[in-house]
Scaffold this motif. Sequence first.
Motif, mmCIF file in Angstrom:
data_model
loop_
_atom_site.group_PDB
_atom_site.id
_atom_site.type_symbol
_atom_site.label_atom_id
_atom_site.label_comp_id
_atom_site.label_asym_id
_atom_site.label_seq_id
_atom_site.Cartn_x
_atom_site.Cartn_y
_atom_site.Cartn_z
ATOM 1 N N ILE A 1 0.780 -1.096 -0.057
ATOM 2 C CA ILE A 1 0.080 -0.209 -0.030
ATOM 3 C C ILE A 1 0.852 1.397 -0.204
ATOM 4 O O ILE A 1 0.614 2.259 -0.665
ATOM 5 C CB ILE A 1 -1.024 0.037 1.198
ATOM 6 C CG1 ILE A 1 -2.050 -1.042 1.098
ATOM 7 C CG2 ILE A 1 -1.557 1.308 1.298
ATOM 8 C CD1 ILE A 1 -2.652 -1.359 2.279
ATOM 9 N N GLN A 2 2.008 1.382 0.920
ATOM 10 C CA GLN A 2 2.723 2.539 0.920
ATOM 11 C C GLN A 2 3.457 2.697 -0.390
ATOM 12 O O GLN A 2 3.771 3.710 -0.894
ATOM 13 C CB GLN A 2 3.776 2.328 2.019
ATOM 14 C CG GLN A 2 3.089 2.371 3.413
ATOM 15 C CD GLN A 2 4.115 2.015 4.594
ATOM 16 O OE1 GLN A 2 5.136 1.496 4.333
ATOM 17 N NE2 GLN A 2 3.663 2.414 5.729
ATOM 18 N N LYS A 3 3.905 1.526 -1.060
ATOM 19 C CA LYS A 3 4.560 1.541 -2.206
ATOM 20 C C LYS A 3 3.782 2.150 -3.388
ATOM 21 O O LYS A 3 4.249 2.854 -4.304
ATOM 22 C CB LYS A 3 5.074 0.322 -2.805
ATOM 23 C CG LYS A 3 6.323 0.138 -4.001
ATOM 24 C CD LYS A 3 6.439 -1.229 -4.470
ATOM 25 C CE LYS A 3 7.353 -2.038 -3.299
ATOM 26 N NZ LYS A 3 7.556 -3.248 -3.777
ATOM 27 N N ALA A 4 2.486 1.776 -3.577
ATOM 28 C CA ALA A 4 1.618 1.975 -4.485
ATOM 29 C C ALA A 4 1.420 3.663 -4.216
ATOM 30 O O ALA A 4 1.310 4.365 -5.159
ATOM 31 C CB ALA A 4 0.343 1.423 -4.477
ATOM 32 N N MET A 5 1.061 4.026 -2.908
ATOM 33 C CA MET A 5 0.729 5.504 -2.774
ATOM 34 C C MET A 5 2.003 6.419 -3.025
ATOM 35 O O MET A 5 1.883 7.457 -3.360
ATOM 36 C CB MET A 5 0.476 5.397 -1.259
ATOM 37 C CG MET A 5 -1.348 5.059 -0.974
ATOM 38 S SD MET A 5 -1.777 5.111 0.514
ATOM 39 C CE MET A 5 -1.970 7.012 0.396
ATOM 40 N N SER A 6 3.339 5.928 -2.862
ATOM 41 C CA SER A 6 4.429 6.705 -3.017
ATOM 42 C C SER A 6 4.684 6.947 -4.557
ATOM 43 O O SER A 6 5.276 7.980 -4.750
ATOM 44 C CB SER A 6 5.533 6.140 -2.330
ATOM 45 O OG SER A 6 5.892 4.938 -2.899
ATOM 46 N N SER A 7 4.105 5.969 -5.292
ATOM 47 C CA SER A 7 4.114 6.212 -6.689
ATOM 48 C C SER A 7 3.010 6.594 -7.402
ATOM 49 O O SER A 7 2.747 6.489 -8.649
ATOM 50 C CB SER A 7 4.729 4.839 -7.476
ATOM 51 O OG SER A 7 3.575 4.038 -7.234
ATOM 52 N N PHE A 8 2.137 7.453 -6.799
ATOM 53 C CA PHE A 8 0.977 7.935 -6.926
ATOM 54 C C PHE A 8 -0.195 6.807 -7.763
ATOM 55 O O PHE A 8 -0.844 7.298 -8.702
ATOM 56 C CB PHE A 8 1.164 9.033 -7.954
ATOM 57 C CG PHE A 8 2.039 10.241 -7.292
ATOM 58 C CD1 PHE A 8 1.281 10.980 -6.066
ATOM 59 C CD2 PHE A 8 3.361 10.291 -7.270
ATOM 60 C CE1 PHE A 8 2.080 11.875 -5.465
ATOM 61 C CE2 PHE A 8 3.875 11.216 -6.685
ATOM 62 C CZ PHE A 8 3.545 11.994 -5.641
ATOM 63 N N GLN A 9 -0.132 5.635 -7.063
ATOM 64 C CA GLN A 9 -0.949 4.716 -7.807
ATOM 65 C C GLN A 9 -2.261 4.529 -6.600
ATOM 66 O O GLN A 9 -1.957 4.584 -5.534
ATOM 67 C CB GLN A 9 -0.280 3.414 -7.863
ATOM 68 C CG GLN A 9 1.084 3.454 -8.867
ATOM 69 C CD GLN A 9 0.765 2.959 -10.084
ATOM 70 O OE1 GLN A 9 -0.382 2.177 -10.616
ATOM 71 N NE2 GLN A 9 1.318 3.682 -11.194
ATOM 72 N N PRO A 10 -3.253 4.113 -7.275
ATOM 73 C CA PRO A 10 -4.515 3.918 -6.108
ATOM 74 C C PRO A 10 -4.169 2.539 -5.459
ATOM 75 O O PRO A 10 -3.570 1.695 -6.211
ATOM 76 C CB PRO A 10 -5.766 3.950 -7.181
ATOM 77 C CG PRO A 10 -5.282 3.446 -8.448
ATOM 78 C CD PRO A 10 -4.044 4.326 -8.670
ATOM 79 N N PRO A 11 -4.463 2.521 -4.240
ATOM 80 C CA PRO A 11 -4.101 1.416 -3.543
ATOM 81 C C PRO A 11 -5.265 0.337 -3.378
ATOM 82 O O PRO A 11 -5.114 -0.630 -2.530
ATOM 83 C CB PRO A 11 -3.802 1.900 -1.907
ATOM 84 C CG PRO A 11 -4.782 3.023 -1.964
ATOM 85 C CD PRO A 11 -4.699 3.765 -3.234
ATOM 86 N N GLY A 12 -6.092 0.206 -4.064
ATOM 87 C CA GLY A 12 -7.259 -0.407 -4.046
ATOM 88 C C GLY A 12 -7.163 -1.826 -4.063
ATOM 89 O O GLY A 12 -7.676 -2.567 -3.040
#
Length: 127
Positions: free
Chosen positions: A57-68
Amino acid sequence: MKWLIALLIVVPALELALLIWAANNIGFFVTVGMIIATGLIGAFLAKKQGVKAIGDIQKAMSSFQPPGENLLRAAFVLVGGVMLMTPGFISDAVGFSLLFAPTQKVYKPLVYRFIQKRMKNTRVIVG
């Protein structure tokens, strides 16, 4: 809602019957040992998978990806871990299946369908 009430009555009754059957057939202490072992193994696996899910989740959010997808996987791990902490063989089987990606694929369409159905039935009143 009716199915939830039935589930809350039927599943514990089945769990209890299965635990009594196991205690009679393989022994009380072996059954208790299995319950404790699955709880400990489940706690270990849930922690390991949970840390991985939070990292994803943190990796997705740091790359501006939705964490769904990662949030859903984290929810599966949380529910699976809780189910493994409850005594019973049925809850352990479902709990273990919620911890691993291959079996999570079985649950994902069901959860998505449930969410979509709930969203269709929800009315939003603005103003």
